[in-house]
Design a protein around this motif. Structure first.
Motif, short mmCIF file in Angstrom:
data_model
loop_
_atom_site.label_atom_id
_atom_site.label_comp_id
_atom_site.label_asym_id
_atom_site.label_seq_id
_atom_site.Cartn_x
_atom_site.Cartn_y
_atom_site.Cartn_z
N ASP A 21 2.64 14.07 -1.28
CA ASP A 21 1.86 14.49 -2.45
C ASP A 21 2.68 14.34 -3.72
O ASP A 21 2.16 13.92 -4.76
CB ASP A 21 1.38 15.93 -2.30
CG ASP A 21 0.35 16.10 -1.20
OD1 ASP A 21 -0.18 15.07 -0.71
OD2 ASP A 21 0.08 17.26 -0.83
N CYS A 23 5.13 12.20 -4.23
CA CYS A 23 5.23 10.76 -4.49
C CYS A 23 3.94 10.25 -5.15
O CYS A 23 3.99 9.50 -6.11
CB CYS A 23 5.53 10.01 -3.21
SG CYS A 23 5.71 8.23 -3.45
N ALA A 24 2.80 10.68 -4.63
CA ALA A 24 1.52 10.26 -5.20
C ALA A 24 1.36 10.76 -6.63
O ALA A 24 0.89 10.03 -7.50
CB ALA A 24 0.37 10.77 -4.33
N LYS A 25 1.79 11.98 -6.89
CA LYS A 25 1.70 12.56 -8.24
C LYS A 25 2.59 11.79 -9.21
O LYS A 25 2.18 11.47 -10.32
CB LYS A 25 2.08 14.03 -8.21
CG LYS A 25 1.90 14.72 -9.53
CD LYS A 25 2.14 16.21 -9.39
CE LYS A 25 1.79 16.92 -10.68
NZ LYS A 25 1.86 18.36 -10.57
N THR A 27 3.56 8.71 -8.91
CA THR A 27 2.96 7.39 -9.07
C THR A 27 1.80 7.44 -10.06
O THR A 27 1.68 6.57 -10.93
CB THR A 27 2.49 6.85 -7.70
OG1 THR A 27 3.62 6.79 -6.82
CG2 THR A 27 1.89 5.47 -7.83
N ARG A 28 0.95 8.46 -9.94
CA ARG A 28 -0.18 8.61 -10.87
C ARG A 28 0.29 8.80 -12.31
O ARG A 28 -0.31 8.30 -13.24
CB ARG A 28 -1.05 9.81 -10.48
CG ARG A 28 -2.07 9.54 -9.41
CD ARG A 28 -3.07 10.68 -9.29
NE ARG A 28 -2.48 12.01 -9.23
CZ ARG A 28 -2.06 12.61 -8.12
NH1 ARG A 28 -2.16 12.00 -6.96
NH2 ARG A 28 -1.55 13.82 -8.16
#
Length: 109
Positions: A21, A23-25, A27-28
């Motif tokens: 999560d 990493c995704a944040k 990236t966003r």
């Protein structure tokens, strides 16, 4: 996520989120940090090589913009880390890598 800006470097720390999560944040929200060198500080949590590799696409994208991307972790097999990822055991070493890469960029390497 905790954000700390020091000059031309931004340090991002995972506080309580699962690593995927986090990493995704990052990236966003990468657009906010594209002009800065990035240090991803994962020392407060235990991570394995698979978790570090989650940052691989983001690291490649960030490095294409001629900025440094360094991940700080406590203890993994540093020899098993892919060559395109800069993974170090301390924040001081992360800052040292960024400094060396900036010198290389200034010299045209």
């Amino acid at each position: 996520m905790k954000v700390e800006i020091k000059g031309h470097t931004t340090i991002l720390r995972d506080t309580v989120e699962p690593i995927a999560d986090f990493c995704a944040k990052v990236t966003r929200e990468h657009g906010q940090f594209v002009a800065q060198n990035l240090i991803i500080d994962l020392t407060p949590i235990e991570v394995d090589l698979a978790a570090v590799k989650l940052f691989s696409p983001l690291a490649k994208a960030h490095q294409k913009g001629k900025k440094s991307f360094v991940i700080v972790v406590k203890a993994i097999d540093f020899n098993a880390v892919p060559a395109h990822l800069h993974v170090v055991p301390s924040l001081q070493e992360a800052h040292d890598i960024i400094e060396m890469e900036e010198i290389e960029r200034d010299l045209g390497f």
